[in-house]
Write a protein that holds these residues in place. Structure first.
Motif, PDB file in Angstrom:
ATOM      1  N   VAL A  42       0.826  -1.211   0.000  1.00 48.94           N
ATOM      2  CA  VAL A  42       0.000   0.000   0.000  1.00 48.94           C
ATOM      3  C   VAL A  42       0.859   1.260   0.000  1.00 48.94           C
ATOM      4  O   VAL A  42       0.588   2.211  -0.730  1.00 48.94           O
ATOM      5  CB  VAL A  42      -0.956   0.022   1.215  1.00 48.94           C
ATOM      6  CG1 VAL A  42      -1.776   1.304   1.248  1.00 48.94           C
ATOM      7  CG2 VAL A  42      -1.865  -1.195   1.202  1.00 48.94           C
ATOM      8  N   PHE A  43       1.905   1.282   0.828  1.00 50.02           N
ATOM      9  CA  PHE A  43       2.715   2.485   1.017  1.00 50.02           C
ATOM     10  C   PHE A  43       4.163   2.271   0.586  1.00 50.02           C
ATOM     11  O   PHE A  43       4.715   1.180   0.748  1.00 50.02           O
ATOM     12  CB  PHE A  43       2.722   2.910   2.491  1.00 50.02           C
ATOM     13  CG  PHE A  43       1.362   3.209   3.039  1.00 50.02           C
ATOM     14  CD1 PHE A  43       0.757   4.433   2.805  1.00 50.02           C
ATOM     15  CD2 PHE A  43       0.676   2.274   3.794  1.00 50.02           C
ATOM     16  CE1 PHE A  43      -0.510   4.709   3.314  1.00 50.02           C
ATOM     17  CE2 PHE A  43      -0.579   2.534   4.317  1.00 50.02           C
ATOM     18  CZ  PHE A  43      -1.173   3.756   4.068  1.00 50.02           C
ATOM     19  N   GLN A  44       4.752   3.343   0.085  1.00 50.48           N
ATOM     20  CA  GLN A  44       6.162   3.351  -0.276  1.00 50.48           C
ATOM     21  C   GLN A  44       6.691   4.756  -0.025  1.00 50.48           C
ATOM     22  O   GLN A  44       5.948   5.733  -0.156  1.00 50.48           O
ATOM     23  CB  GLN A  44       6.322   2.993  -1.755  1.00 50.48           C
ATOM     24  CG  GLN A  44       7.731   3.027  -2.265  1.00 50.48           C
ATOM     25  CD  GLN A  44       7.791   2.646  -3.742  1.00 50.48           C
ATOM     26  OE1 GLN A  44       6.843   2.119  -4.311  1.00 50.48           O
ATOM     27  NE2 GLN A  44       8.898   2.932  -4.362  1.00 50.48           N
ATOM     28  N   LEU A  45       7.961   4.862   0.342  1.00 49.88           N
ATOM     29  CA  LEU A  45       8.590   6.181   0.455  1.00 49.88           C
ATOM     30  C   LEU A  45       9.125   6.567  -0.910  1.00 49.88           C
ATOM     31  O   LEU A  45       9.763   5.762  -1.593  1.00 49.88           O
ATOM     32  CB  LEU A  45       9.719   6.162   1.486  1.00 49.88           C
ATOM     33  CG  LEU A  45       9.304   5.885   2.934  1.00 49.88           C
ATOM     34  CD1 LEU A  45      10.521   5.910   3.850  1.00 49.88           C
ATOM     35  CD2 LEU A  45       8.261   6.876   3.419  1.00 49.88           C
ATOM     36  N   ASP A  46       8.890   7.811  -1.309  1.00 50.62           N
ATOM     37  CA  ASP A  46       9.367   8.278  -2.606  1.00 50.62           C
ATOM     38  C   ASP A  46      10.746   8.911  -2.489  1.00 50.62           C
ATOM     39  O   ASP A  46      11.387   8.832  -1.431  1.00 50.62           O
ATOM     40  CB  ASP A  46       8.354   9.235  -3.238  1.00 50.62           C
ATOM     41  CG  ASP A  46       8.194  10.545  -2.483  1.00 50.62           C
ATOM     42  OD1 ASP A  46       8.946  10.807  -1.516  1.00 50.62           O
ATOM     43  OD2 ASP A  46       7.288  11.321  -2.850  1.00 50.62           O
ATOM     44  N   GLN A  47      11.206   9.546  -3.538  1.00 49.92           N
ATOM     45  CA  GLN A  47      12.541  10.154  -3.556  1.00 49.92           C
ATOM     46  C   GLN A  47      12.678  11.318  -2.577  1.00 49.92           C
ATOM     47  O   GLN A  47      13.782  11.686  -2.209  1.00 49.92           O
ATOM     48  CB  GLN A  47      12.947  10.572  -4.978  1.00 49.92           C
ATOM     49  CG  GLN A  47      12.028  11.568  -5.641  1.00 49.92           C
ATOM     50  CD  GLN A  47      10.867  10.936  -6.381  1.00 49.92           C
ATOM     51  OE1 GLN A  47      10.436   9.820  -6.071  1.00 49.92           O
ATOM     52  NE2 GLN A  47      10.326  11.649  -7.352  1.00 49.92           N
ATOM     53  N   GLU A  48      11.564  11.865  -2.129  1.00 51.77           N
ATOM     54  CA  GLU A  48      11.581  12.922  -1.110  1.00 51.77           C
ATOM     55  C   GLU A  48      11.463  12.355   0.300  1.00 51.77           C
ATOM     56  O   GLU A  48      11.325  13.103   1.263  1.00 51.77           O
ATOM     57  CB  GLU A  48      10.437  13.907  -1.359  1.00 51.77           C
ATOM     58  CG  GLU A  48      10.551  14.666  -2.665  1.00 51.77           C
ATOM     59  CD  GLU A  48       9.352  15.568  -2.898  1.00 51.77           C
ATOM     60  OE1 GLU A  48       8.710  15.995  -1.908  1.00 51.77           O
ATOM     61  OE2 GLU A  48       9.044  15.837  -4.067  1.00 51.77           O
ATOM     62  N   ASN A  49      11.492  11.017   0.406  1.00 45.24           N
ATOM     63  CA  ASN A  49      11.343  10.315   1.672  1.00 45.24           C
ATOM     64  C   ASN A  49       9.985  10.607   2.325  1.00 45.24           C
ATOM     65  O   ASN A  49       9.884  10.749   3.545  1.00 45.24           O
ATOM     66  CB  ASN A  49      12.499  10.620   2.632  1.00 45.24           C
ATOM     67  CG  ASN A  49      12.724   9.495   3.614  1.00 45.24           C
ATOM     68  OD1 ASN A  49      12.563   8.329   3.277  1.00 45.24           O
ATOM     69  ND2 ASN A  49      13.060   9.833   4.841  1.00 45.24           N
ATOM     70  N   LYS A  50       8.973  10.701   1.489  1.00 45.74           N
ATOM     71  CA  LYS A  50       7.587  10.903   1.931  1.00 45.74           C
ATOM     72  C   LYS A  50       6.777   9.700   1.480  1.00 45.74           C
ATOM     73  O   LYS A  50       6.996   9.138   0.406  1.00 45.74           O
ATOM     74  CB  LYS A  50       6.982  12.162   1.301  1.00 45.74           C
ATOM     75  CG  LYS A  50       7.740  13.438   1.585  1.00 45.74           C
ATOM     76  CD  LYS A  50       7.280  14.049   2.856  1.00 45.74           C
ATOM     77  CE  LYS A  50       7.947  15.410   3.058  1.00 45.74           C
ATOM     78  NZ  LYS A  50       7.385  16.102   4.190  1.00 45.74           N
ATOM     79  N   ALA A  51       5.819   9.296   2.294  1.00 45.06           N
ATOM     80  CA  ALA A  51       4.979   8.159   1.943  1.00 45.06           C
ATOM     81  C   ALA A  51       4.021   8.504   0.811  1.00 45.06           C
ATOM     82  O   ALA A  51       3.485   9.614   0.756  1.00 45.06           O
ATOM     83  CB  ALA A  51       4.197   7.683   3.165  1.00 45.06           C
ATOM     84  N   VAL A  52       3.847   7.553  -0.073  1.00 49.69           N
ATOM     85  CA  VAL A  52       2.857   7.652  -1.147  1.00 49.69           C
ATOM     86  C   VAL A  52       2.034   6.369  -1.126  1.00 49.69           C
ATOM     87  O   VAL A  52       2.508   5.315  -0.711  1.00 49.69           O
ATOM     88  CB  VAL A  52       3.494   7.858  -2.539  1.00 49.69           C
ATOM     89  CG1 VAL A  52       4.161   9.214  -2.641  1.00 49.69           C
ATOM     90  CG2 VAL A  52       4.476   6.749  -2.866  1.00 49.69           C
TER      91      VAL A  52
END
Length: 90
Positions: A42-52
């Motif tokens: 469901v969730f992953q951290l993106d290149q900004e280290n924010k959850a998507v």
């Protein structure tokens, strides 16, 4: 409905979106990542280290647990059937 079709329906239900919809408040997210550990589909951290949110296709209980694990309550859980916010509690 025959028995074979009923069995296929039961088997396919876990992959269907449930009654909970999750959303991430990216302004509040600090990238701690417990949501990604609890519900990596469901969730992953993106290149900004924010959850998507990658997908809504997970058990409702797991999506809720992942949201509750967020140390800053950056994940909102809404009951799609009622429109009621389930988490964070208001």
């Amino acid at each position: 409905m025959n028995v074979r079709m009923a069995a296929m329906t039961v088997i396919s239900q876990p992959n269907m979106p449930g009654k909970y919809l999750v959303k991430v408040n990216r302004d509040a997210c600090i990238g701690a990542g417990p949501c990604t550990a609890i519900a990596p589909t469901v969730f992953q951290l993106d290149q900004e280290n924010k959850a998507v949110v990658l997908s809504q296709d997970e058990l409702d209980e797991l999506k809720l647990l992942a949201a509750q694990s967020c140390p800053v309550a950056a994940i909102t859980v809404t009951n799609v059937e009622t429109g009621e916010q389930v988490w964070p509690l208001q």
